[in-house]
Motif scaffolding. Structure first.
Motif: not given
Ligand code: TRP
Length: 451
Positions: A23, A27, A105, A226, A229
């Protein structure tokens, strides 16, 4: 078909840290500040917090529940729990979404490597805000250099993925997350001591309700998914490695709280500096990268601070990208019965290719646009504002209507060993509140409620 024994995470702490590792990433530190900056600061923050608590937290519980109960990869989980192949579509969408996210990303993750390099070579020191901004713009539009960093990043991800769940993912999260947290705190303090810091803090914390409109709400929901995750089967895949004894509800709560805390701290680190240095808060994806060097330049031993910070940021991005990679790799290996090595290689190669396209779209290929956006921005928009909310919608429908009360209660209550008093309310949320809220936010953005 013989079931192969699947790996699991070692401990409760390991479960939480690995999920927090997924997570917490770019992001929180890169995307949250620029979304908040474009969405009016405090107004965005309030809507964001409502989305995290009202949609994100229950959805994370749901993804955990689906993942652990099925014990399989994102795609086959849905077939296993419903007995119908058609539901695979939710997982398949998750796999595609994850691939698109990896594309942009990993480009941003590559930028963090460039900054590590600059911190070491001393070229981050003693420049004006304008110079930082101009040099960064030039760097990201370069056709070679950012792609080189991105590919390096993907290679590192690949190595960890191939070395397996417990050794690779769990161990790296245990040390990195607390370290990142501490350095973030130190930078918040430095930023708050800058001249004119109050204005930035007021921007972030004081909501101007007139700024809340349909697109701010959609952005905040997208950012909540986002950052946590959610909506692309990532937490489903991770939870398939959880042990049967873990309390999914408290785990989801811990992950959500920690993730949100890091996002808010990033805001407190960035906005005072943005205002103090006269940077536009609405700058977009480059906001953090042109603001941070200014903070470091103000610190004694600025280069060292910059180095440590960007190393940690790169590592936070790494633990997140690993989770995205794992969604696809677990699927490819189990579906096509390939070895982890081959499956992961296919994912890494495709990811690199897509990332190169995203990177070029910020420079040489910026003329190719989709709905007025370059490919980088369009990928971000498509995933966070369309595919992930759609994935979240379908997960709620699946758990609420297809799995049903009994199975959900059984899994979240660890087969009767934990009490779950609010199950009635929770089912109502899954069946009605969450899907309707997501659809309304969409329709609102499409302008259907305007007279
Ligand atoms: N949550 C991560 C972040 O904040 C990015 C991420 C990892 C993600 N796995 C994910 C975003 C799955 C969406 C879906 O950087």
């Amino acid at each position: 078909m013989a079931e192969t024994k699947r790996a699991t995470f070692g401990s409760k702490l390991g479960i939480i840290l690995a999920s927090v590792g997924s997570a917490v990433g770019l992001g929180n530190i890169w995307r949250f500040p620029y979304e908040a900056g474009s969405g009016g600061g405090g107004a965005f923050l309030i809507v964001y917090l409502l989305c995290v608590l009202g949609l994100g937290l229950p959805l994370m519980m749901t993804e955990f529940m689906i993942g652990r109960r099925s014990g399989s990869n994102a795609v086959q989980a849905f077939e296993k729990l419903s007995g119908k192949k058609a539901w695979d579509i939710i997982g398949a969408m998750g796999v595609v979404t994850s691939m698109i996210i990896i594309g942009f990303y990993s480009v941003v993750a590559g930028w963090t490597l460039e900054y590590i390099y600059q911190a070491v070579s001393g070229s981050l020191a003693n420049k004006s805000t304008e110079m930082f901004t101009a040099e960064f713009a030039q760097f990201i539009s370069d056709p070679v250099r950012p792609i080189m960093w991105t590919v390096l990043f993907m290679v590192i991800t690949h190595i960890i993925i191939v070395s397996g769940i417990k050794k690779g993912i769990e161990r790296s999260s245990k040390i990195l997350m607390p370290a990142l947290f501490l350095i973030l705190l130190a930078l918040c303090i430095r930023s708050l001591l800058l001249p004119g810091a109050e204005e930035g803090l007021r921007f972030l914390l004081w909501p101007d309700f007139s700024k809340i409109n349909s697109s701010v709400i959609l952005s905040a929901m997208g950012q909540a998914f986002f950052s946590l995750s959610l909506g692309c089967a990532c937490m489903i895949t991770y939870a398939s490695y959880f042990s049967g004894k873990d309390n999914l509800r408290t785990s989801a709560l811990s992950v959500t709280m920690l993730d949100t805390l890091v996002a808010i701290l990033s805001g407190v680190m960035i906005f005072p500096a943005v205002f103090s240095f006269g940077i536009e808060p609405t700058l977009g994806p480059t906001l953090v990268f042109v603001t941070l060097p200014n903070i470091f330049a103000q610190l004694p031993l600025g280069g060292l601070w910059a180095f440590v910070f960007f190393v940690l940021l790169a590592l936070a991005a790494l633990t997140s990208i690993i989770s995205l990679h794992e969604v696809i790799t677990a699927f490819v290996c189990e579906k096509f019965k390939t070895s982890r090595r081959i499956g992961a290689l296919a994912v890494t190669a495709t990811g690199c290719l897509f990332a190169a396209v995203c990177s070029l779209s910020l420079g040489r290929w910026s003329g190719y646009t989709v709905c007025g956006m370059n490919i980088f921005d369009a990928s971000d928009f498509l995933t966070a504002k369309i595919l992930m909310p759609l994935g979240a919608f379908m997960v709620c429908i699946f758990a609420g209507w297809v799995m049903g009360h009994k199975a959900v209660e059984d899994e979240l209550g660890n087969h009767g060993s934990l009490r779950f008093k609010a199950i009635g309310l929770y089912m109502f949320f899954l069946k009605f509140i969450a899907p309707i809220a997501i659809v309304l936010i969409f329709l609102n953005e499409l302008g259907l409620f305007q007279s």
